[in-house]
Design an enzyme around this catalytic site. Structure first.
Site, PDB file in Angstrom:
ATOM      1  N   LYS A 192       0.728  -1.379   0.134  1.00 44.57           N
ATOM      2  CA  LYS A 192       0.078  -0.041   0.061  1.00 44.57           C
ATOM      3  C   LYS A 192       1.153   1.253  -0.188  1.00 44.57           C
ATOM      4  CE  LYS A 192       0.716   1.705   4.246  1.00 44.57           C
ATOM      5  NZ  LYS A 192       0.858   3.028   4.672  1.00 44.57           N
ATOM      6  N   THR A 249      -4.305   5.372   3.110  1.00 44.69           N
ATOM      7  CA  THR A 249      -3.008   6.090   2.767  1.00 44.69           C
ATOM      8  C   THR A 249      -3.407   6.542   1.393  1.00 44.69           C
ATOM      9  OG1 THR A 249      -2.004   3.975   3.963  1.00 44.69           O
ATOM     10  CG2 THR A 249      -0.462   5.708   2.730  1.00 44.69           C
TER      11      THR A 249
END
Ligand SMILES: NC(=O)c1ccc[n+]([C@@H]2O[C@H](COP(=O)([O-])OP(=O)(O)OC[C@H]3O[C@@H](n4cnc5c(N)ncnc54)[C@H](O)[C@@H]3O)[C@@H](O)[C@H]2O)c1
Ligand SMILES: O=P(O)(O)OC[C@H](O)CO
Length: 336
Positions: A192, A249
């Site tokens: 990620k 994120t």
């Protein structure tokens, strides 16, 4: 200083933003916590002022946090949350080679040069330690402020380790969820960060919300392909440490990875965007090694490849996006 740590149940290694926030969260109910800082002057500052101006400015730290730069003294603690950045896990942990307690890995990345995930690095450096992985959608400043947060706690020691760790780590606003899938928890956090750089580029170029949602979804397909090939479980990748953290994120310039990508999208060169950062954007270091691993396994990760091109300064962001959009049309299925 070591006498002050006698009898403590838990310590945190690394006084960056995340290590400091975790120490603050653990101390939130008055329990004593040891916090190891690599920088002796930072340990002294934390003890004297209850602040970490370098990595977590704004937070007033609990009186029950004792900072130290004496790594050997931390070996006496039965549980250590290890929060040094991914590229420094092996070097710092080699200072405690005989550690035999619970080692909870909190960094998100893959070791450059070796392609090792964090648990593999930890087992080589401290073979007697019982490894677990704590990962999920967790901005440090929110955890330090006591805002509600949930994470995956993946235990290599299964339920017995979970029974030991859960009461030591959980707090009213910090909820760990049990998993036995260490590899899945590691891969979600590592991948990620790379995809968050790509989402920052979308923001920096002003490409819109549709593009960002498409990137999150197609990025998740890459995470699934890679994760499953590495032995992760699908449910872990779809959980807090995978999709949950990807969404967080990729959605906020509070993320260092996202903000690095945004700078690249706004036209900064990779070397300028990376230079002079006191804080770590793990995705920049993980991207090349992740792309290599994927290539070796014959897994297509075009978004990860695009991030490598960008962080290595091989092409400007607009050209990289144009080549992604020019790829042949294909079926949507993530695993195909
Ligand atoms: N900040 C967050 O919100 C957050 C949340 C979850 C996970 N993480 C992960 O936690 C890990 C640590 O990130 P952070 O945000 O605490 O770091 P940070 O960017 O706030 O601070 C950098 C850290 O790196 C350390 N460091 C620098 N050079 C070093 C060296 N040569 N050897 C050992 N340590 C060195 C510094 O002492 C400092 O602790 C990363 O893997 C990150 O992805 C961060
Ligand atoms: O600031 P980032 O990009 O390192 O992200 C922080 C955390 O990993 C979010 O869960």
């Amino acid at each position: 200083m070591s006498a002050a740590l006698n009898g403590l149940a838990i310590g945190v290694i690394g006084a960056g933003a995340w290590g400091t926030a975790l120490a603050q969260m653990l101390a939130s109910d008055g329990r004593a916590v040891a916090l190891w800082a690599r920088e002796p002057d930072l340990a002294a500052t934390i003890n004297a002022t209850r602040r970490n101006p370098t990595y977590l400015p704004g937070a007033t730290l609990a009186e029950t946090i004792t900072a130290t730069s004496d790594l050997a003294a931390m070996a006496a603690l039965p549980v250590l949350l290890w929060v040094t950045p991914a590229q420094f896990l092996g070097s710092v942990l080699s200072g405690l080679p005989h550690y035999a307690g619970d080692l909870v890995l909190c960094a998100k990345g893959i070791e450059a040069g070796t392609g090792r995930l964090m648990a593999e690095v930890a087992r080589a450096a401290a073979p007697a330690a019982q490894v677990a992985v704590l990962s999920g959608p967790t901005f440090a400043h929110e955890v330090a402020a006591g805002l509600p947060t949930a994470v995956t706690l993946a235990c290599s020691g299964g339920d017995a380790q979970w029974q030991r760790l859960a009461p030591t780590i959980a707090r009213p606003t910090f909820r760990p969820y049990y998993s036995a899938d260490v590899i899945g928890a590691e891969i979600g956090g590592a991948v990620k960060n790379v995809l968050a750089i790509a989402c920052g580029v979308v923001e920096g170029l002003g490409l819109g919300q549709n593009a960002r949602a498409a990137l999150i979804s197609r990025g998740f397909a890459e995470m699934q392909r890679f994760g499953l090939a590495m032995g992760a479980q699908a449910e872990t990748l779809a959980g807090l440490s995978g999709l949950g953290d990807l969404v967080l994120t990729c959605s906020s310039s509070s993320s260092r990875n996202f903000s690095l990508g945004k700078a690249l999208g706004e036209g900064q060169t990779a070397s300028a965007a990376l230079a002079g950062r006191a804080t770590v954007a793990e995705g920049a270091y993980t991207a090349p090694v992740l792309a290599d691993l994927a290539r070796q396994k014959g897994i297509a990760m075009p978004l990860v490849d695009a991030v490598v091109t960008l962080v290595q300064g091989q092409a400007p962001a607009r050209d990289v996006v144009a080549s992604l959009l020019a790829r042949p049309l294909r079926a949507e299925r993530p695993l195909g």
